[in-house]
Write a protein that holds these residues in place. Structure first.
Motif, PDB file in Angstrom:
ATOM      1  N   GLY A   1      -8.271  -9.258   2.125  1.00  0.00           N
ATOM      2  CA  GLY A   1      -7.541  -8.637   1.461  1.00  0.00           C
ATOM      3  C   GLY A   1      -7.942  -7.234   0.810  1.00  0.00           C
ATOM      4  O   GLY A   1      -9.052  -6.738   1.026  1.00  0.00           O
ATOM      5  N   THR A   2      -7.095  -6.810  -0.354  1.00  0.00           N
ATOM      6  CA  THR A   2      -7.590  -5.719  -0.997  1.00  0.00           C
ATOM      7  C   THR A   2      -7.685  -6.022  -2.522  1.00  0.00           C
ATOM      8  O   THR A   2      -6.662  -6.583  -3.239  1.00  0.00           O
ATOM      9  CB  THR A   2      -6.284  -4.549  -0.890  1.00  0.00           C
ATOM     10  N   VAL A   3      -8.560  -5.634  -3.269  1.00  0.00           N
ATOM     11  CA  VAL A   3      -8.818  -5.770  -4.670  1.00  0.00           C
ATOM     12  C   VAL A   3      -8.518  -4.648  -5.457  1.00  0.00           C
ATOM     13  O   VAL A   3      -9.212  -3.538  -4.956  1.00  0.00           O
ATOM     14  CB  VAL A   3     -10.221  -6.304  -4.779  1.00  0.00           C
ATOM     15  N   LEU A   4      -7.554  -4.794  -6.378  1.00  0.00           N
ATOM     16  CA  LEU A   4      -7.189  -3.669  -7.024  1.00  0.00           C
ATOM     17  C   LEU A   4      -7.930  -4.018  -8.610  1.00  0.00           C
ATOM     18  O   LEU A   4      -7.769  -4.773  -9.315  1.00  0.00           O
ATOM     19  CB  LEU A   4      -5.618  -3.529  -7.264  1.00  0.00           C
ATOM     20  N   GLU A   5      -8.250  -3.014  -9.297  1.00  0.00           N
ATOM     21  CA  GLU A   5      -8.823  -2.933 -10.655  1.00  0.00           C
ATOM     22  C   GLU A   5      -7.987  -2.021 -11.566  1.00  0.00           C
ATOM     23  O   GLU A   5      -8.064  -0.781 -11.473  1.00  0.00           O
ATOM     24  CB  GLU A   5     -10.328  -2.573 -10.643  1.00  0.00           C
ATOM     25  N   HIS A   6      -7.335  -2.562 -12.333  1.00  0.00           N
ATOM     26  CA  HIS A   6      -6.361  -1.900 -13.231  1.00  0.00           C
ATOM     27  C   HIS A   6      -5.410  -0.844 -12.568  1.00  0.00           C
ATOM     28  O   HIS A   6      -5.434   0.287 -12.745  1.00  0.00           O
ATOM     29  CB  HIS A   6      -7.158  -1.344 -14.499  1.00  0.00           C
ATOM     30  N   PRO A   7      -4.681  -1.618 -11.674  1.00  0.00           N
ATOM     31  CA  PRO A   7      -3.916  -0.522 -10.618  1.00  0.00           C
ATOM     32  C   PRO A   7      -2.612  -0.141 -11.625  1.00  0.00           C
ATOM     33  O   PRO A   7      -2.068  -0.762 -12.486  1.00  0.00           O
ATOM     34  CB  PRO A   7      -3.317  -1.547  -9.551  1.00  0.00           C
ATOM     35  N   ASP A   8      -2.069   0.813 -10.914  1.00  0.00           N
ATOM     36  CA  ASP A   8      -0.750   1.367 -11.546  1.00  0.00           C
ATOM     37  C   ASP A   8       0.141   0.606 -10.973  1.00  0.00           C
ATOM     38  O   ASP A   8       0.175  -0.298  -9.844  1.00  0.00           O
ATOM     39  CB  ASP A   8      -0.518   2.787 -10.913  1.00  0.00           C
ATOM     40  N   PRO A   9       1.079   0.188 -11.962  1.00  0.00           N
ATOM     41  CA  PRO A   9       2.330  -0.920 -11.439  1.00  0.00           C
ATOM     42  C   PRO A   9       2.680  -0.516 -10.016  1.00  0.00           C
ATOM     43  O   PRO A   9       3.244  -1.539  -9.094  1.00  0.00           O
ATOM     44  CB  PRO A   9       3.158  -0.789 -12.445  1.00  0.00           C
ATOM     45  N   ALA A  10       3.226   0.542  -9.846  1.00  0.00           N
ATOM     46  CA  ALA A  10       3.835   1.058  -8.523  1.00  0.00           C
ATOM     47  C   ALA A  10       3.078   0.912  -7.507  1.00  0.00           C
ATOM     48  O   ALA A  10       3.309   0.414  -6.274  1.00  0.00           O
ATOM     49  CB  ALA A  10       4.494   2.465  -8.621  1.00  0.00           C
ATOM     50  N   GLU A  11       1.617   0.777  -7.515  1.00  0.00           N
ATOM     51  CA  GLU A  11       0.570   0.764  -6.469  1.00  0.00           C
ATOM     52  C   GLU A  11       0.392  -0.602  -6.288  1.00  0.00           C
ATOM     53  O   GLU A  11       0.313  -1.328  -4.986  1.00  0.00           O
ATOM     54  CB  GLU A  11      -0.786   1.378  -6.639  1.00  0.00           C
ATOM     55  N   ALA A  12       0.185  -1.543  -7.276  1.00  0.00           N
ATOM     56  CA  ALA A  12       0.295  -2.811  -7.217  1.00  0.00           C
ATOM     57  C   ALA A  12       1.623  -3.465  -6.364  1.00  0.00           C
ATOM     58  O   ALA A  12       1.362  -4.603  -5.379  1.00  0.00           O
ATOM     59  CB  ALA A  12       0.025  -3.547  -8.672  1.00  0.00           C
ATOM     60  N   ALA A  13       2.349  -3.087  -6.702  1.00  0.00           N
ATOM     61  CA  ALA A  13       3.823  -3.600  -5.905  1.00  0.00           C
ATOM     62  C   ALA A  13       3.857  -3.185  -4.587  1.00  0.00           C
ATOM     63  O   ALA A  13       4.144  -4.019  -3.679  1.00  0.00           O
ATOM     64  CB  ALA A  13       5.183  -2.954  -6.679  1.00  0.00           C
ATOM     65  N   ARG A  14       3.425  -2.036  -4.134  1.00  0.00           N
ATOM     66  CA  ARG A  14       3.148  -1.646  -3.051  1.00  0.00           C
ATOM     67  C   ARG A  14       2.316  -2.467  -2.118  1.00  0.00           C
ATOM     68  O   ARG A  14       2.581  -2.775  -0.852  1.00  0.00           O
ATOM     69  CB  ARG A  14       3.018  -0.067  -2.818  1.00  0.00           C
ATOM     70  N   VAL A  15       1.207  -2.736  -2.646  1.00  0.00           N
ATOM     71  CA  VAL A  15       0.198  -3.757  -1.967  1.00  0.00           C
ATOM     72  C   VAL A  15       0.684  -5.067  -1.832  1.00  0.00           C
ATOM     73  O   VAL A  15       0.568  -5.579  -0.785  1.00  0.00           O
ATOM     74  CB  VAL A  15      -1.075  -3.463  -2.749  1.00  0.00           C
ATOM     75  N   LEU A  16       1.272  -5.390  -2.896  1.00  0.00           N
ATOM     76  CA  LEU A  16       1.828  -7.027  -2.834  1.00  0.00           C
ATOM     77  C   LEU A  16       3.028  -6.920  -1.699  1.00  0.00           C
ATOM     78  O   LEU A  16       3.038  -8.034  -0.769  1.00  0.00           O
ATOM     79  CB  LEU A  16       2.429  -7.315  -4.169  1.00  0.00           C
ATOM     80  N   ARG A  17       3.878  -5.949  -1.653  1.00  0.00           N
ATOM     81  CA  ARG A  17       4.935  -5.951  -0.654  1.00  0.00           C
ATOM     82  C   ARG A  17       4.334  -5.869   0.689  1.00  0.00           C
ATOM     83  O   ARG A  17       4.843  -6.645   1.726  1.00  0.00           O
ATOM     84  CB  ARG A  17       5.885  -4.772  -0.855  1.00  0.00           C
ATOM     85  N   ASP A  18       3.091  -5.073   0.897  1.00  0.00           N
ATOM     86  CA  ASP A  18       2.679  -4.931   2.337  1.00  0.00           C
ATOM     87  C   ASP A  18       2.104  -6.182   2.675  1.00  0.00           C
ATOM     88  O   ASP A  18       2.191  -6.763   3.942  1.00  0.00           O
ATOM     89  CB  ASP A  18       1.584  -3.818   2.240  1.00  0.00           C
ATOM     90  N   HIS A  19       1.451  -7.268   1.714  1.00  0.00           N
ATOM     91  CA  HIS A  19       0.820  -8.215   1.986  1.00  0.00           C
ATOM     92  C   HIS A  19       1.938  -9.390   2.466  1.00  0.00           C
ATOM     93  O   HIS A  19       1.517  -9.974   3.353  1.00  0.00           O
ATOM     94  CB  HIS A  19      -0.010  -8.879   0.750  1.00  0.00           C
TER      95      HIS A  19
END
Length: 244
Positions: A209-227
Motif C-alpha cells: 500500500g501507500t503510506v501518507l504522512e500528514h496528507p492533504d484531505p483531498a489527497e488522502a481521499a483520492r488514495v483511499l478511493r483508489d485502494h
C-alpha cells in the motif's frame, strides 16, 4: 439429562444413496457422551437414512408429520416436551440445505446456541461446559445455559455403526400441527431476490500500500478511493465522468 438429536433425510453427494451426514453422527456421539436418555427427532416421514443414523446409538426416532415447515413442527414438539439439550449437525445433506435450521429453531424457542462443538463436559447450576473446535485443531472452552442447542463439529468423535441396533430402532410417526405455542417467539422474515454484493476482502494488485504522512484531505481521499477500487469494493468511474 435428556438429549434430542435433530436428524435429516441425508443423501450421499457422491453415490446419491441415503446416508446420514457426518455432523449428525457426531451429534449422536456428543449426546451419548453426556449420558441419560437420547432420542432422535426428524421433521417429515420416515426415510432410510434415519435408520442408518439410529444404528450409531439411538433406540427411537420420532418423525413429525403435520402442517407447517420444519422449524415450526420441530419447535412445537420441543416446546411441548422440552429436553435439556438439543444437538444438530453443521448442515443437512438432502438437497438445497442452508444450515440455518438450528439457528431459526433457537430463535423460535428463545434458546441459546453454540456451533462447532467437539466435546461436552459437566453441568453445574444450569450451565453446561463444552469445547469449541477452532481452525488448525485449536480448542476453546465455553459455557452455555441449559436448555440449549449445540451444533456438532464434523471432527467430533463419531460412535460406531451397529447393524443390529439400526434394525431394532423404532421410527415412530408423531402427528403435529406446526402451530406456535404461547411461549415461542414468532420468527418473521422477508424473501428477497439474490443481489450480488461487493467483496469485503480482496487483494489489490501492484504490491504493497501507500503510506501518507500528514496528507492533504483531498489527497488522502483520492488514495483511499483508489485502494477501494483496487479491492473491488467501489465501481470504476463511468466513462467521461469526473471523480468527485
Amino acid at each position: 439429562m435428556r438429549s434430542v438429536v435433530l436428524l435429516s433425510g441425508g443423501i450421499d453427494p457422491v453415490s446419491g444413496r441415503p446416508a446420514p451426514p457426518a455432523g449428525e453422527i457426531a451429534a449422536i456421539g456428543l449426546a451419548l457422551s453426556v449420558g441419560g436418555a437420547v432420542g432422535g427427532l426428524h421433521a417429515g416421514a420416515p426415510v432410510p437414512a434415519l435408520r442408518q443414523a439410529a444404528g450409531h446409538g439411538l433406540e427411537q426416532v420420532d418423525c413429525l408429520q403435520g402442517g407447517g415447515d420444519a422449524v415450526a413442527v420441530l419447535a412445537e414438539a420441543l416446546f411441548a416436551a422440552p429436553p435439556d439439550l438439543v444437538l444438530a449437525g453443521r448442515q443437512a445433506r438432502g438437497g438445497e440445505d442452508s444450515g440455518m435450521l438450528p439457528y431459526l429453531l433457537a430463535e423460535r424457542l428463545d434458546w441459546p446456541l453454540l456451533s462447532g462443538v467437539v466435546a461436552i463436559g459437566a453441568t453445574a447450576e444450569g450451565w453446561l461446559a463444552v469445547t469449541i473446535g477452532l481452525a488448525q485443531g485449536a480448542r476453546r472452552p465455553a459455557q452455555i445455559r441449559l436448555p440449549c442447542i449445540l451444533c456438532a463439529h464434523d471432527a467430533a468423535p463419531a460412535p460406531p455403526f451397529v447393524f443390529d441396533r439400526a434394525r431394532r430402532a423404532v421410527l415412530r410417526v408423531v402427528p403435529v400441527t406446526g402451530e406456535e405455542g404461547p411461549g415461542m417467539v414468532a420468527v418473521e422474515g422477508t424473501e428477497r431476490p439474490y443481489r450480488a454484493r461487493p467483496r469485503l476482502i480482496g487483494t489489490a494488485s501492484g504490491g504493497g500500500g501507500t503510506v501518507l504522512e500528514h496528507p492533504d484531505p483531498a489527497e488522502a481521499a483520492r488514495v483511499l478511493r483508489d485502494h477501494l477500487r483496487a479491492l473491488g469494493m467501489l465501481a470504476p468511474p463511468r466513462e467521461g465522468a469526473a471523480d468527485a
